[in-house]
Design an enzyme around this catalytic site. Structure first.
Site, PDB file in Angstrom:
ATOM      1  N   ARG A   6      80.583  11.863  32.431  1.00 39.28           N
ATOM      2  CA  ARG A   6      80.397  11.515  31.017  1.00 39.28           C
ATOM      3  C   ARG A   6      80.831  12.667  30.121  1.00 39.28           C
ATOM      4  O   ARG A   6      81.905  12.648  29.539  1.00 39.28           O
ATOM      5  CB  ARG A   6      78.946  11.121  30.753  1.00 39.28           C
ATOM      6  CG  ARG A   6      78.750  10.325  29.449  1.00 39.28           C
ATOM      7  CD  ARG A   6      78.695  11.192  28.198  1.00 39.28           C
ATOM      8  NE  ARG A   6      77.546  12.084  28.176  1.00 39.28           N
ATOM      9  CZ  ARG A   6      77.357  12.995  27.217  1.00 39.28           C
ATOM     10  NH1 ARG A   6      78.228  13.137  26.220  1.00 39.28           N
ATOM     11  NH2 ARG A   6      76.300  13.808  27.269  1.00 39.28           N
ATOM     12  N   GLU A 136      70.467  15.347  19.807  1.00 41.01           N
ATOM     13  CA  GLU A 136      71.760  15.977  19.531  1.00 41.01           C
ATOM     14  C   GLU A 136      71.622  17.102  18.504  1.00 41.01           C
ATOM     15  O   GLU A 136      70.938  16.962  17.504  1.00 41.01           O
ATOM     16  CB  GLU A 136      72.758  14.924  19.018  1.00 41.01           C
ATOM     17  CG  GLU A 136      74.170  15.464  18.864  1.00 41.01           C
ATOM     18  CD  GLU A 136      75.134  14.424  18.334  1.00 41.01           C
ATOM     19  OE1 GLU A 136      76.355  14.656  18.423  1.00 41.01           O
ATOM     20  OE2 GLU A 136      74.676  13.384  17.820  1.00 41.01           O
TER      21      GLU A 136
END
Length: 497
Positions: A6, A136
């Protein structure tokens, strides 16, 4: 958790095929024995969807499905449905871990964001999915908006999530900050499982991962060969080695002996060449060059550390060149079963030093020849096939080619001249395509190398990057002849377009 498939695939210029992804996923779980793998981002492409289906189908049949994770988004349930259709069971939900990202990218309040996250988690759980949550830009969040981070974690503590994932998204943290931030979180939320996800922009990924573990973090995210955006992620091999040697109260399931083998496979599939001096997996890291080091190795291993090559399925080598001494050359001769007198050894040593001064690389396989001199070697549908060609190269005459190709069974033949044999080949090809109203992609980059493990007389790999409108293609060809390997790479490009 290994995230090569990923985050690692976000390395510029890297794109794994579905079969390559499946092979890597199988090796990561069955041979390297990592605990979990993150294999894709939801909603990226149809190809990504098919790759995930292949992996989840294999994982379900072999008892690994709960170890396979997919990055998802707060998108009103679209990612959840994508997960269900792909057969995946563990979602890593991407959310905002800093007030800066929240306000400027989403333009939402914390309360709005938390409400949408709760809705997504509730939907996912109702569909039988497990949920982990990424914060994030968490590192900048802790630096500049810690109150928001703690407000968010207070909210997550009320949600049915398995893990909270803490990314240093821009690779900005120092080990001191990692220690400070991780200790704060573990003290305040002792019942929460935290993963640390390091990026390597300041070359601190391995140090930060070690510090996170020392301070009690529960999981790490790593990639094979340190692949990832910009400067990449914390590298799997380096982190495992340093944990095994410097954090001995922590045990991992990762098999050290498989690190190098899997590294080379990922290097081949990705086309992402790792530096020869990259710790643990680089070609040179177990090679002694200086003669004094080789001599010391014979005298109680004076130049060895705990990173013994045998741990990683490798062996120590002794390079031959201008800094080679008698001991270095003797070690190489012994590996070949050759013994020389002191006088002959002195002559051979001098010859190797002379070659090294001319910057020529001398290998162990070259030694018998030096001694003799001194002392007396499919997934693409093939609609286009290069059937035949004649390449010419003569002094004071321009190289030329006569080319015959088949396009959907129709045969075309053309002749052209160019600045080199491959240039002539491309000009002839261009004429054929121009006659049919088609324009070839533009050649952007052309690289030639010996494949991993090859010698100077081995097969040659040519890697070509093409610009096709706003798309970029990378194709590879393999042959003992450099021009032929370039032609094979070009045929792959023609079939891809």
């Amino acid at each position: 958790m290994d995230t090569t498939l990923r985050d690692g695939e976000q390395t510029s210029g890297v794109s794994f095929s579905a079969s390559e992804k499946l092979t890597i996923a199988q090796l990561l779980l069955t041979e390297l024995k990592v605990d979990r793998i993150e294999i894709a981002s939801a909603r990226v492409s149809e190809g990504e969807f098919q790759a995930v289906k292949k992996i989840t189908s294999w994982a379900a049949a072999n008892g690994f499905l709960d170890k396979v994770e997919v990055l998802t988004f707060v998108d009103g349930g679209t990612s959840v449905q994508w997960m269900l259709d792909a057969g995946a069971k563990v979602m890593n939900l991407l959310t905002k871990g800093s007030l800066n990202h929240l306000q400027h990218q989403l333009k939402k309040t914390p309360e709005q964001h938390f409400k949408e996250i709760a809705e997504t988690i509730t939907l996912a759980k109702s569909k039988g999915l497990s949920v982990n949550v990424y914060l994030e830009d968490w590192s900048n969040g802790m630096r500049n908006s810690a109150n928001y981070v703690f407000q968010y974690l207070d909210f997550l503590a009320t949600q049915p999530v398995d893990r909270v994932l803490l990314p240093d998204t821009l690779g900005i943290l120092t080990p001191y900050e990692v220690s400070d931030f991780i200790k704060q979180l573990i003290a305040k939320y002792p019942n929460t499982h935290f993963d640390f996800h390091a990026h390597n922009d300041y070359d601190l990924g391995t140090a930060n991962a070690l510090e996170a573990v020392r301070c009690g973090v529960h999981g790490l995210h790593l990639t094979v060969n340190g692949m990832g955006e910009r400067a990449g992620n914390a590298p799997l091999a380096s982190v495992i080695a340093v944990l095994n040697d410097y954090q001995t109260d922590v045990k991992t399931s990762v098999c050290e002996k498989s690190l190098y083998r899997v590294s080379k496979l990922v290097e081949t599939f990705s086309g992402f060449r790792i530096p020869v001096n990259k710790p643990v997996v680089g070609e040179n890291v177990f090679t002694q060059t200086a003669g004094i080091h080789a001599d010391g190795d014979k005298k109680n291993n004076l130049y060895h550390n705990d990173l013994m090559p045998e741990r990683f399925g490798r062996e120590r080598k002794y390079a031959l060149g201008k800094t080679s001494g008698k001991a270095n050359i003797e070690n190489n001769l012994a590996a070949l079963g050759i013994q020389l007198s002191d006088q002959d050894l002195k002559i051979v040593t001098q010859r190797i030093i002379e070659l090294g001064d001319r910057k020529e690389v001398v290998t162990q396989n070259d030694l018998p020849y030096i001694i003799s001199d001194v002392l007396d070697s499919n997934t693409i549908e093939e609609r286009v096939q290069v059937l035949n060609y004649v390449l010419t190269h003569s002094k004071d005459l321009r190289p030329s080619v006569t080319l015959k190709i088949s396009i959907d069974g129709d045969i075309f033949e053309e002749h052209a001249q160019g600045d080199g044999q491959y240039d002539a080949f491309m000009k002839a090809l261009g004429i054929i395509f121009e006659k049919h109203g088609k324009i070839l992609p533009v050649l952007k980059d052309y690289a030639v190398r010996i494949p991993p493990g090859g010698d100077s007389d081995a097969l040659c790999e040519t890697i070509i990057t093409w610009a096709d409108g706003d798309k970029e293609l990378i194709t590879r060809g393999l042959d003992s002849d450099q021009t032929v390997s370039a032609i094979k790479a070009t045929q792959k490009m023609l079939n891809l377009i």
